[in-house]
Design a protein around this motif. Structure first.
Motif, PDB file in Angstrom:
ATOM      1  N   TRP A   1       0.823  -1.211   0.000  1.00 55.49           N
ATOM      2  CA  TRP A   1       0.000   0.000   0.000  1.00 55.49           C
ATOM      3  C   TRP A   1       0.855   1.258   0.000  1.00 55.49           C
ATOM      4  O   TRP A   1       0.490   2.249  -0.615  1.00 55.49           O
ATOM      5  N   TRP A   2       1.995   1.237   0.686  1.00 56.94           N
ATOM      6  CA  TRP A   2       2.802   2.458   0.745  1.00 56.94           C
ATOM      7  C   TRP A   2       3.284   2.868  -0.643  1.00 56.94           C
ATOM      8  O   TRP A   2       3.397   4.057  -0.942  1.00 56.94           O
ATOM      9  N   VAL A   3       3.555   1.882  -1.513  1.00 55.31           N
ATOM     10  CA  VAL A   3       3.982   2.187  -2.883  1.00 55.31           C
ATOM     11  C   VAL A   3       2.831   2.856  -3.637  1.00 55.31           C
ATOM     12  O   VAL A   3       3.021   3.886  -4.304  1.00 55.31           O
ATOM     13  N   THR A   4       1.648   2.294  -3.508  1.00 52.38           N
ATOM     14  CA  THR A   4       0.466   2.868  -4.152  1.00 52.38           C
ATOM     15  C   THR A   4       0.221   4.288  -3.657  1.00 52.38           C
ATOM     16  O   THR A   4      -0.029   5.196  -4.454  1.00 52.38           O
ATOM     17  N   ILE A   5       0.341   4.494  -2.353  1.00 57.10           N
ATOM     18  CA  ILE A   5       0.098   5.825  -1.774  1.00 57.10           C
ATOM     19  C   ILE A   5       1.134   6.831  -2.271  1.00 57.10           C
ATOM     20  O   ILE A   5       0.791   7.968  -2.613  1.00 57.10           O
ATOM     21  N   GLY A  11       8.373  15.560 -18.775  1.00 55.81           N
ATOM     22  CA  GLY A  11       9.789  15.453 -19.093  1.00 55.81           C
ATOM     23  C   GLY A  11      10.192  14.016 -19.352  1.00 55.81           C
ATOM     24  O   GLY A  11       9.371  13.089 -19.284  1.00 55.81           O
ATOM     25  N   HIS A  12      11.471  13.831 -19.623  1.00 53.05           N
ATOM     26  CA  HIS A  12      12.024  12.507 -19.925  1.00 53.05           C
ATOM     27  C   HIS A  12      11.799  11.537 -18.755  1.00 53.05           C
ATOM     28  O   HIS A  12      11.376  10.400 -18.954  1.00 53.05           O
ATOM     29  N   ALA A  13      12.072  11.992 -17.534  1.00 58.50           N
ATOM     30  CA  ALA A  13      11.898  11.126 -16.354  1.00 58.50           C
ATOM     31  C   ALA A  13      10.441  10.727 -16.184  1.00 58.50           C
ATOM     32  O   ALA A  13      10.141   9.585 -15.830  1.00 58.50           O
ATOM     33  N   GLY A  14       9.517  11.645 -16.449  1.00 62.32           N
ATOM     34  CA  GLY A  14       8.094  11.335 -16.340  1.00 62.32           C
ATOM     35  C   GLY A  14       7.649  10.301 -17.365  1.00 62.32           C
ATOM     36  O   GLY A  14       6.813   9.441 -17.085  1.00 62.32           O
ATOM     37  N   LYS A  15       8.237  10.359 -18.542  1.00 60.36           N
ATOM     38  CA  LYS A  15       7.888   9.378 -19.581  1.00 60.36           C
ATOM     39  C   LYS A  15       8.446   7.995 -19.235  1.00 60.36           C
ATOM     40  O   LYS A  15       7.787   6.977 -19.461  1.00 60.36           O
ATOM     41  N   ILE A  16       9.647   7.961 -18.687  1.00 63.38           N
ATOM     42  CA  ILE A  16      10.214   6.679 -18.239  1.00 63.38           C
ATOM     43  C   ILE A  16       9.348   6.105 -17.124  1.00 63.38           C
ATOM     44  O   ILE A  16       9.048   4.908 -17.098  1.00 63.38           O
ATOM     45  N   LYS A  17       8.937   6.975 -16.195  1.00 61.18           N
ATOM     46  CA  LYS A  17       8.073   6.539 -15.085  1.00 61.18           C
ATOM     47  C   LYS A  17       6.801   5.891 -15.619  1.00 61.18           C
ATOM     48  O   LYS A  17       6.415   4.803 -15.206  1.00 61.18           O
ATOM     49  N   MET A  18       6.162   6.556 -16.571  1.00 62.57           N
ATOM     50  CA  MET A  18       4.898   6.050 -17.105  1.00 62.57           C
ATOM     51  C   MET A  18       5.083   4.702 -17.807  1.00 62.57           C
ATOM     52  O   MET A  18       4.293   3.787 -17.627  1.00 62.57           O
ATOM     53  N   ALA A  19       6.154   4.571 -18.583  1.00 63.74           N
ATOM     54  CA  ALA A  19       6.402   3.311 -19.292  1.00 63.74           C
ATOM     55  C   ALA A  19       6.687   2.186 -18.297  1.00 63.74           C
ATOM     56  O   ALA A  19       6.098   1.095 -18.393  1.00 63.74           O
ATOM     57  N   ALA A  33      10.479  -9.439 -12.091  1.00 59.85           N
ATOM     58  CA  ALA A  33      10.812  -8.450 -13.125  1.00 59.85           C
ATOM     59  C   ALA A  33       9.770  -7.319 -13.116  1.00 59.85           C
ATOM     60  O   ALA A  33      10.112  -6.144 -13.291  1.00 59.85           O
ATOM     61  N   SER A  34       8.530  -7.677 -12.884  1.00 57.97           N
ATOM     62  CA  SER A  34       7.467  -6.668 -12.790  1.00 57.97           C
ATOM     63  C   SER A  34       7.688  -5.760 -11.584  1.00 57.97           C
ATOM     64  O   SER A  34       7.485  -4.541 -11.661  1.00 57.97           O
ATOM     65  N   TYR A  35       8.123  -6.346 -10.470  1.00 56.14           N
ATOM     66  CA  TYR A  35       8.419  -5.532  -9.284  1.00 56.14           C
ATOM     67  C   TYR A  35       9.609  -4.610  -9.525  1.00 56.14           C
ATOM     68  O   TYR A  35       9.629  -3.475  -9.041  1.00 56.14           O
ATOM     69  N   VAL A  36      10.577  -5.082 -10.279  1.00 59.13           N
ATOM     70  CA  VAL A  36      11.724  -4.231 -10.615  1.00 59.13           C
ATOM     71  C   VAL A  36      11.242  -3.030 -11.436  1.00 59.13           C
ATOM     72  O   VAL A  36      11.667  -1.885 -11.200  1.00 59.13           O
ATOM     73  N   LEU A  37      10.333  -3.269 -12.370  1.00 60.91           N
ATOM     74  CA  LEU A  37       9.781  -2.163 -13.159  1.00 60.91           C
ATOM     75  C   LEU A  37       9.015  -1.177 -12.275  1.00 60.91           C
ATOM     76  O   LEU A  37       9.107   0.042 -12.476  1.00 60.91           O
ATOM     77  N   ILE A  38       8.282  -1.683 -11.304  1.00 63.30           N
ATOM     78  CA  ILE A  38       7.574  -0.798 -10.366  1.00 63.30           C
ATOM     79  C   ILE A  38       8.588   0.024  -9.571  1.00 63.30           C
ATOM     80  O   ILE A  38       8.400   1.227  -9.348  1.00 63.30           O
ATOM     81  N   ALA A  39       9.698  -0.603  -9.156  1.00 63.91           N
ATOM     82  CA  ALA A  39      10.747   0.123  -8.425  1.00 63.91           C
ATOM     83  C   ALA A  39      11.369   1.205  -9.303  1.00 63.91           C
ATOM     84  O   ALA A  39      11.618   2.330  -8.840  1.00 63.91           O
ATOM     85  N   VAL A  40      11.615   0.886 -10.566  1.00 65.33           N
ATOM     86  CA  VAL A  40      12.150   1.877 -11.508  1.00 65.33           C
ATOM     87  C   VAL A  40      11.152   3.030 -11.645  1.00 65.33           C
ATOM     88  O   VAL A  40      11.524   4.210 -11.619  1.00 65.33           O
ATOM     89  N   ALA A  41       9.870   2.684 -11.766  1.00 65.37           N
ATOM     90  CA  ALA A  41       8.829   3.712 -11.885  1.00 65.37           C
ATOM     91  C   ALA A  41       8.791   4.588 -10.633  1.00 65.37           C
ATOM     92  O   ALA A  41       8.636   5.815 -10.729  1.00 65.37           O
ATOM     93  N   LEU A  42       8.953   3.974  -9.470  1.00 60.74           N
ATOM     94  CA  LEU A  42       8.945   4.732  -8.217  1.00 60.74           C
ATOM     95  C   LEU A  42      10.128   5.701  -8.176  1.00 60.74           C
ATOM     96  O   LEU A  42       9.980   6.872  -7.812  1.00 60.74           O
ATOM     97  N   PHE A  43      11.302   5.235  -8.581  1.00 59.10           N
ATOM     98  CA  PHE A  43      12.482   6.095  -8.640  1.00 59.10           C
ATOM     99  C   PHE A  43      12.234   7.288  -9.563  1.00 59.10           C
ATOM    100  O   PHE A  43      12.491   8.437  -9.204  1.00 59.10           O
ATOM    101  N   TYR A  44      11.729   7.019 -10.760  1.00 55.72           N
ATOM    102  CA  TYR A  44      11.492   8.095 -11.715  1.00 55.72           C
ATOM    103  C   TYR A  44      10.295   8.963 -11.327  1.00 55.72           C
ATOM    104  O   TYR A  44      10.235  10.141 -11.709  1.00 55.72           O
TER     105      TYR A  44
END
Length: 187
Positions: free
Chosen positions: A96-100, A125-133, A161-172
């Motif tokens: 839930w903390w990630v969702t929040i 911006g570029h970071a926002g587009k990476i986040k969305m993808a 791998a899906s969780y890694v993508l969520i972590a990347v999205a959280l970073f961006y």
């Protein structure tokens, strides 16, 4: 009556955006309904994600950009992502903390962008587009029932791998939020 160079609000790009908005409650219903496989939820999410790419492409390539489309596209994107994150958290697939954090970031940045819109429209911006993808592929990966067609260890790798993508999205998400805040402060 419209002016000669004015783009009509009713056009294919805006219709796809409205379809994406309609697909959000459909996704919620499909994902929460007992007995409906996750493949159906993934299919609705994937269709909505494809309409996001397609409506933007059509609007730019055919000169169908409207103020309604700009606003509705942003709302549809946020509604789809927020609804999906909430679904994943409700089903125990995402903390839930990630969702929040994602929700607070989306709503906060949207509010800030609306406050400065009279001075400047802050484009993604570029970071926002990476986040969305990363967010979209991560969510899609968590919706897929990998274990129903892959061996256990391979399914586990796909989930991680899906969780890694969520972590990347959280970073961006945090990186792009900082970029938006810096830009807004300079305005």
């Amino acid at each position: 009556m419209t002016k000669k160079n004015e783009v009509p609000v009713v056009n294919i790009a805006n219709a796809l955006t409205v379809l994406r908005l309609v697909l959000v409650p459909v996704l919620m219903w499909v994902a929460l309904r007992l007995g409906i496989p996750h493949w159906c939820a993934w299919g609705v999410f994937a269709l909505a994600a494809v309409t996001d790419k397609l409506d933007g492409h059509l609007a730019r390539s055919r000169g169908l950009i409207t103020n309604f489309g700009k606003l509705a596209d942003s709302i549809a994107d946020k509604a789809l992502i927020i609804a999906s994150l909430i679904l994943l958290s409700m089903q125990g697939w995402l903390w839930w903390w990630v969702t929040i954090v994602f929700i607070v970031r989306e709503l906060g940045i949207t509010a800030m962008r609306m406050m400065v819109v009279k001075k400047k429209v802050m484009a993604a911006g570029h970071a926002g587009k990476i986040k969305m993808a990363a967010q979209s592929f991560g969510i899609a990966g968590l919706l897929i029932p990998w274990g129903s067609f892959l061996p256990g260890s391979v399914a586990l790798v796909m989930v991680w791998a899906s969780y890694v993508l969520i972590a990347v999205a959280l970073f961006y998400a945090l990186t792009s939020a900082w970029e938006y805040i810096r830009e807004a402060r300079s305005l």
